[in-house]
Design a protein around this motif. Structure first.
Motif, PDB file in Angstrom:
ATOM      1  N   LEU A 308     -13.180  17.113  -1.345  1.00 51.21           N
ATOM      2  CA  LEU A 308     -13.337  15.830  -2.038  1.00 51.21           C
ATOM      3  C   LEU A 308     -12.024  15.192  -2.483  1.00 51.21           C
ATOM      4  O   LEU A 308     -11.997  13.994  -2.773  1.00 51.21           O
ATOM      5  CB  LEU A 308     -14.248  16.012  -3.254  1.00 51.21           C
ATOM      6  N   LYS A 309     -10.953  15.966  -2.531  1.00 50.90           N
ATOM      7  CA  LYS A 309      -9.687  15.398  -2.971  1.00 50.90           C
ATOM      8  C   LYS A 309      -8.697  15.265  -1.810  1.00 50.90           C
ATOM      9  O   LYS A 309      -8.242  14.174  -1.487  1.00 50.90           O
ATOM     10  CB  LYS A 309      -9.073  16.244  -4.092  1.00 50.90           C
ATOM     11  N   GLN A 310      -8.363  16.376  -1.174  1.00 53.00           N
ATOM     12  CA  GLN A 310      -7.428  16.304  -0.054  1.00 53.00           C
ATOM     13  C   GLN A 310      -8.126  15.824   1.218  1.00 53.00           C
ATOM     14  O   GLN A 310      -7.520  15.160   2.051  1.00 53.00           O
ATOM     15  CB  GLN A 310      -6.784  17.667   0.189  1.00 53.00           C
ATOM     16  N   GLY A 311      -9.406  16.144   1.375  1.00 55.82           N
ATOM     17  CA  GLY A 311     -10.126  15.774   2.593  1.00 55.82           C
ATOM     18  C   GLY A 311     -10.084  14.291   2.900  1.00 55.82           C
ATOM     19  O   GLY A 311      -9.753  13.889   4.021  1.00 55.82           O
ATOM     20  N   PRO A 312     -10.424  13.410   1.948  1.00 58.05           N
ATOM     21  CA  PRO A 312     -10.343  11.971   2.231  1.00 58.05           C
ATOM     22  C   PRO A 312      -8.929  11.508   2.580  1.00 58.05           C
ATOM     23  O   PRO A 312      -8.754  10.611   3.418  1.00 58.05           O
ATOM     24  CB  PRO A 312     -10.829  11.336   0.922  1.00 58.05           C
ATOM     25  N   VAL A 313      -7.918  12.108   1.957  1.00 58.90           N
ATOM     26  CA  VAL A 313      -6.535  11.747   2.278  1.00 58.90           C
ATOM     27  C   VAL A 313      -6.219  12.124   3.731  1.00 58.90           C
ATOM     28  O   VAL A 313      -5.653  11.329   4.493  1.00 58.90           O
ATOM     29  CB  VAL A 313      -5.556  12.436   1.317  1.00 58.90           C
ATOM     30  N   THR A 314      -6.607  13.339   4.106  1.00 57.75           N
ATOM     31  CA  THR A 314      -6.384  13.781   5.480  1.00 57.75           C
ATOM     32  C   THR A 314      -7.108  12.875   6.476  1.00 57.75           C
ATOM     33  O   THR A 314      -6.569  12.514   7.527  1.00 57.75           O
ATOM     34  CB  THR A 314      -6.856  15.234   5.651  1.00 57.75           C
ATOM     35  N   PHE A 315      -8.333  12.494   6.124  1.00 60.72           N
ATOM     36  CA  PHE A 315      -9.091  11.582   6.993  1.00 60.72           C
ATOM     37  C   PHE A 315      -8.339  10.267   7.189  1.00 60.72           C
ATOM     38  O   PHE A 315      -8.214   9.777   8.322  1.00 60.72           O
ATOM     39  CB  PHE A 315     -10.467  11.323   6.377  1.00 60.72           C
ATOM     40  N   LEU A 316      -7.826   9.691   6.106  1.00 60.69           N
ATOM     41  CA  LEU A 316      -7.133   8.405   6.197  1.00 60.69           C
ATOM     42  C   LEU A 316      -5.821   8.505   6.971  1.00 60.69           C
ATOM     43  O   LEU A 316      -5.400   7.533   7.604  1.00 60.69           O
ATOM     44  CB  LEU A 316      -6.866   7.859   4.794  1.00 60.69           C
ATOM     45  N   LEU A 317      -5.198   9.660   6.920  1.00 58.01           N
ATOM     46  CA  LEU A 317      -3.953   9.849   7.667  1.00 58.01           C
ATOM     47  C   LEU A 317      -4.201  10.101   9.149  1.00 58.01           C
ATOM     48  O   LEU A 317      -3.311   9.871   9.975  1.00 58.01           O
ATOM     49  CB  LEU A 317      -3.168  11.026   7.081  1.00 58.01           C
ATOM     50  N   LEU A 318      -5.393  10.550   9.478  1.00 66.44           N
ATOM     51  CA  LEU A 318      -5.674  10.981  10.849  1.00 66.44           C
ATOM     52  C   LEU A 318      -6.532   9.991  11.628  1.00 66.44           C
ATOM     53  O   LEU A 318      -6.117   9.482  12.683  1.00 66.44           O
ATOM     54  CB  LEU A 318      -6.370  12.353  10.816  1.00 66.44           C
ATOM     55  N   VAL A 319      -7.724   9.708  11.133  1.00 67.36           N
ATOM     56  CA  VAL A 319      -8.719   8.994  11.929  1.00 67.36           C
ATOM     57  C   VAL A 319      -8.379   7.514  12.139  1.00 67.36           C
ATOM     58  O   VAL A 319      -8.447   7.023  13.273  1.00 67.36           O
ATOM     59  CB  VAL A 319     -10.118   9.175  11.313  1.00 67.36           C
ATOM     60  N   PRO A 320      -8.027   6.744  11.099  1.00 65.54           N
ATOM     61  CA  PRO A 320      -7.676   5.341  11.352  1.00 65.54           C
ATOM     62  C   PRO A 320      -6.493   5.185  12.311  1.00 65.54           C
ATOM     63  O   PRO A 320      -6.472   4.245  13.118  1.00 65.54           O
ATOM     64  CB  PRO A 320      -7.344   4.792   9.960  1.00 65.54           C
ATOM     65  N   VAL A 321      -5.545   6.103  12.219  1.00 63.72           N
ATOM     66  CA  VAL A 321      -4.409   6.056  13.150  1.00 63.72           C
ATOM     67  C   VAL A 321      -4.902   6.238  14.583  1.00 63.72           C
ATOM     68  O   VAL A 321      -4.494   5.507  15.502  1.00 63.72           O
ATOM     69  CB  VAL A 321      -3.377   7.133  12.786  1.00 63.72           C
ATOM     70  N   ALA A 322      -5.781   7.210  14.780  1.00 59.86           N
ATOM     71  CA  ALA A 322      -6.342   7.434  16.119  1.00 59.86           C
ATOM     72  C   ALA A 322      -7.114   6.210  16.597  1.00 59.86           C
ATOM     73  O   ALA A 322      -7.034   5.830  17.780  1.00 59.86           O
ATOM     74  CB  ALA A 322      -7.245   8.661  16.103  1.00 59.86           C
ATOM     75  N   ALA A 323      -7.856   5.578  15.695  1.00 58.93           N
ATOM     76  CA  ALA A 323      -8.632   4.393  16.066  1.00 58.93           C
ATOM     77  C   ALA A 323      -7.725   3.235  16.492  1.00 58.93           C
ATOM     78  O   ALA A 323      -8.023   2.518  17.454  1.00 58.93           O
ATOM     79  CB  ALA A 323      -9.526   3.971  14.905  1.00 58.93           C
ATOM     80  N   VAL A 324      -6.617   3.062  15.787  1.00 60.89           N
ATOM     81  CA  VAL A 324      -5.676   1.989  16.139  1.00 60.89           C
ATOM     82  C   VAL A 324      -5.073   2.250  17.514  1.00 60.89           C
ATOM     83  O   VAL A 324      -4.944   1.331  18.337  1.00 60.89           O
ATOM     84  CB  VAL A 324      -4.575   1.873  15.062  1.00 60.89           C
ATOM     85  N   VAL A 325      -4.694   3.493  17.773  1.00 63.56           N
ATOM     86  CA  VAL A 325      -4.134   3.830  19.085  1.00 63.56           C
ATOM     87  C   VAL A 325      -5.167   3.572  20.182  1.00 63.56           C
ATOM     88  O   VAL A 325      -4.852   3.012  21.241  1.00 63.56           O
ATOM     89  CB  VAL A 325      -3.676   5.297  19.107  1.00 63.56           C
ATOM     90  N   TYR A 326      -6.404   3.974  19.916  1.00 65.66           N
ATOM     91  CA  TYR A 326      -7.451   3.756  20.916  1.00 65.66           C
ATOM     92  C   TYR A 326      -7.642   2.271  21.193  1.00 65.66           C
ATOM     93  O   TYR A 326      -7.696   1.846  22.355  1.00 65.66           O
ATOM     94  CB  TYR A 326      -8.767   4.375  20.441  1.00 65.66           C
ATOM     95  N   LEU A 327      -7.756   1.474  20.143  1.00 69.18           N
ATOM     96  CA  LEU A 327      -7.969   0.040  20.334  1.00 69.18           C
ATOM     97  C   LEU A 327      -6.783  -0.601  21.039  1.00 69.18           C
ATOM     98  O   LEU A 327      -6.959  -1.485  21.888  1.00 69.18           O
ATOM     99  CB  LEU A 327      -8.206  -0.626  18.978  1.00 69.18           C
ATOM    100  N   ALA A 328      -5.573  -0.145  20.722  1.00 71.86           N
ATOM    101  CA  ALA A 328      -4.383  -0.705  21.354  1.00 71.86           C
ATOM    102  C   ALA A 328      -4.381  -0.475  22.856  1.00 71.86           C
ATOM    103  O   ALA A 328      -3.806  -1.268  23.614  1.00 71.86           O
ATOM    104  CB  ALA A 328      -3.126  -0.102  20.727  1.00 71.86           C
ATOM    105  N   SER A 329      -5.035   0.597  23.310  1.00 69.93           N
ATOM    106  CA  SER A 329      -5.065   0.868  24.750  1.00 69.93           C
ATOM    107  C   SER A 329      -5.839  -0.205  25.506  1.00 69.93           C
ATOM    108  O   SER A 329      -5.679  -0.353  26.724  1.00 69.93           O
ATOM    109  CB  SER A 329      -5.677   2.244  25.018  1.00 69.93           C
ATOM    110  N   TRP A 330      -6.680  -0.968  24.810  1.00 68.40           N
ATOM    111  CA  TRP A 330      -7.462  -2.037  25.433  1.00 68.40           C
ATOM    112  C   TRP A 330      -6.755  -3.394  25.363  1.00 68.40           C
ATOM    113  O   TRP A 330      -7.378  -4.432  25.630  1.00 68.40           O
ATOM    114  CB  TRP A 330      -8.832  -2.151  24.754  1.00 68.40           C
TER     115      TRP A 330
END
Length: 555
Positions: A308-330
């Motif tokens: 509940l504390k570190q998990g959301p931080v890790t999610f924000l550092l990981l998943v949105p970055v991956a999503a931006v890279v994926y969208l940029a490929s299009w």
């Protein structure tokens, strides 16, 4: 990159014996055999690495040497055959039209032969319906962008470079896992000479890129593991020094390797959607590692804090970055007008209404494209002569024959009237079967000893392999296994490390372990030399080709 040579010396003492005392075996001549320690080979190796300069040379020279071997096996005669091979019919031509139009375009019937003959401009501007994201095809296009599409060498050059880089990356990953340059070099060597890795580097398909980006993301996760643990301990010590007892521990935002992992896993997703499983698996792994670190550091509410504390931080550092890279490929599809479904949302009745009406029409069209592509993926049931059941992948029961040609007039180049050429995506049997057994053993090892290296390897293997077990009735192929092959090789190297033992093991045990590993590696190299002709399309006689079919299902 990786651990600095000076820092690695201490870590490698356990396996390489690089800093072991310069002792001679004669000193133990009067001791019982079971009490002797080390071997003459260990003594010699200690003398070889007796200076910092030599240790630095070994630290980088060993990985570079196996990488050069990988480059030779992947780039030699890469332009042969001068024909579109297997699914190159999609990805090479799609890559070329991406360069020209910004989106994949249609080709006339029979375009493969014309394209291979150098007539590369016969495509048209109408969009082609493709079901994989664009990044892998953009990467394939790099060689053609620099040198044109007239030579098949350049269709495949960037894919071959990918396979070569992956071997060097494998050595870095293995050294991070095992703290041993020797085991790192063995890992690189096994991956360099394996047939599956060689074939997938010599044919311009997408899967080699999934493998590279997944392996790169794994390396970043390993780098974060050490760094984040140190940061956690420093923050906890600072809090305790002020008299505060941290019940949850801090939320750590300064984790650049997690951001880098998000980029790498996002790129894997942008090649094939199967990369998503690596993102999910290692995202969960990061949370688990944080929970273990907090528990060992004495944080009272370690599980709650990690989720509940570190998990959301890790999610924000990981998943949105991956999503931006994926969208940029299009980007090519988004900034041009001709892509398939590009204007779907602009047609009457298709645009979203209500609370989703604010979404740009181009993104609504892209979402519809993804819905259609997903429907295609789950519905592919067309029989194929070289399809393979995922349950058999670890044991390499049905490899993919990607190319075959024959000649009967003595002109084939094999020294006989009849010559056959093949490119069969068949791994080195010794590597694959030993790695399969090692992977199964590691499951037991994880339950029995809970070693972090074993857990990390099995997470990567599970991410690349287990999701395919949900598609047993779908048309799939053995060559998809390249995405998780690095993890099976790492499993094998882990077992090899156990067999080699340590510098201070009893002499008899150390000698036997070294002998077994040396003999195994010698046979691996011999088998790879034997199979290389059918991995690279070298003309051979029918009899010689048949000798390679150790299982009936291989032919």
């Amino acid at each position: 990159m990786g651990v600095e040579p000076g820092a690695a010396e201490t870590r490698e003492k356990r396996i390489d014996g690089a800093s072991a005392p310069d002792e001679s075996i004669e000193e133990f001549a009067d001791e019982p055999l079971e009490d002797r320690r080390g071997t003459r080979l260990d003594d010699w190796w200690s003398r070889v690495l007796s200076t910092p300069r030599r240790r630095t040379l070994w630290y980088w020279g060993g990985p570079i040497l196996v990488t050069l071997l990988a480059a030779v096996l992947r780039f030699w005669n890469l332009g042969h055959p001068a024909a579109i091979v297997f699914d190159e019919t999609y990805y090479v031509k799609d890559a070329w039209t991406l360069l020209q139009n910004g989106y994949e375009s249609n080709w006339p019937e029979g375009a493969d032969a014309d394209f291979a003959a150098g007539d590369t401009g016969i495509f048209n501007d109408s969009p082609a319906y493709v079901v994989h994201p664009p990044l892998g095809k953009w990467m394939i296009s790099l060689g053609m962008a620099a040198f044109g599409a007239g030579d098949p060498f350049w269709w495949r050059a960037s894919t071959a470079l990918t396979g070569t880089i992956a071997v060097f990356l494998m050595t870095l990953v293995a050294r991070r896992l095992f703290a041993s340059t020797m085991l790192a070099v063995i890992a690189g060597l096994l991956f360099a000479v394996d047939g599956n890795a060689i074939v997938m580097s010599r044919v311009a398909l997408l899967d080699n890129w999934v493998m590279l980006f997944a392996l790169l993301g794994f390396w970043f996760v390993l780098l974060d593991r050490d760094r984040s643990r140190r940061l956690l301990e420093e923050r906890l010590d600072a809090d305790r020094a002020t008299g505060r007892e941290p019940h949850y521990g801090p939320a750590i935002w300064a984790r650049p390797w997690v951001v880098a992992a998000g980029v790498a896993f996002g790129a894997a997703c942008a090649v094939k959607w199967s990369g998503l499983w690596f993102l999910a698996a290692f995202g969960i792994y990061l949370v688990v590692v944080d929970a273990v670190a907090r528990r060992r550091a004495g944080v009272p509410f370690w599980l709650t804090a990690s989720i509940l504390k570190q998990g959301p931080v890790t999610f924000l550092l990981l998943v949105p970055v991956a999503a931006v890279v994926y969208l940029a490929s299009w980007t090519g599809w988004l900034v041009t007008d001709g892509g398939y479904y590009r204007h779907w949302a602009e047609e009457a009745g298709n645009a979203a209404t209500g609370w989703l009406s604010w979404v740009p029409l181009s993104l609504q069209s892209l979402w519809h494209y993804h819905e259609a592509a997903y429907g295609y993926h789950v519905g592919v049931h067309s029989p194929h002569p070289w399809q393979s059941n995922p349950l058999t992948w670890l044991f390499m029961i049905r490899p993919t024959n990607m190319y075959y040609s024959s000649s009967d007039d003595g002109s084939g180049g094999c020294g006989a009237d009849t010559c056959w050429s093949s490119i069969i995506e068949l791994g080195n049997p010794l590597i694959w079967w030993a790695a399969a057994a090692a992977s199964i053993y590691l499951v037991y090892r994880l339950v029995r000893y809970r070693e972090w290296q074993v857990g990390a390897i099995l997470v990567g293997l599970a991410a690349g392999y287990l999701p395919w077990l949900g598609y047993l009735n779908r048309t799939v192929f053995q060559f998809y296994s390249i995405a998780f092959e690095p993890f099976t090789v790492l499993a094998l190297v882990f077992v090899i490390g156990l067999m080699l033992g340590r510098r201070d093991d009893p002499t008899w045990r150390r000698e036997r372990g070294i002998a077994v590993v040396v003999i195994f590696l010698a046979f691996v190299l011999a088998v790879s030399a034997f199979f290389f002709p059918i991995w690279s399309g070298i003309p051979v006689t029918p009899t010689f080709r048949q000798l390679h079919f150790w299982l009936p299902s291989w032919g």
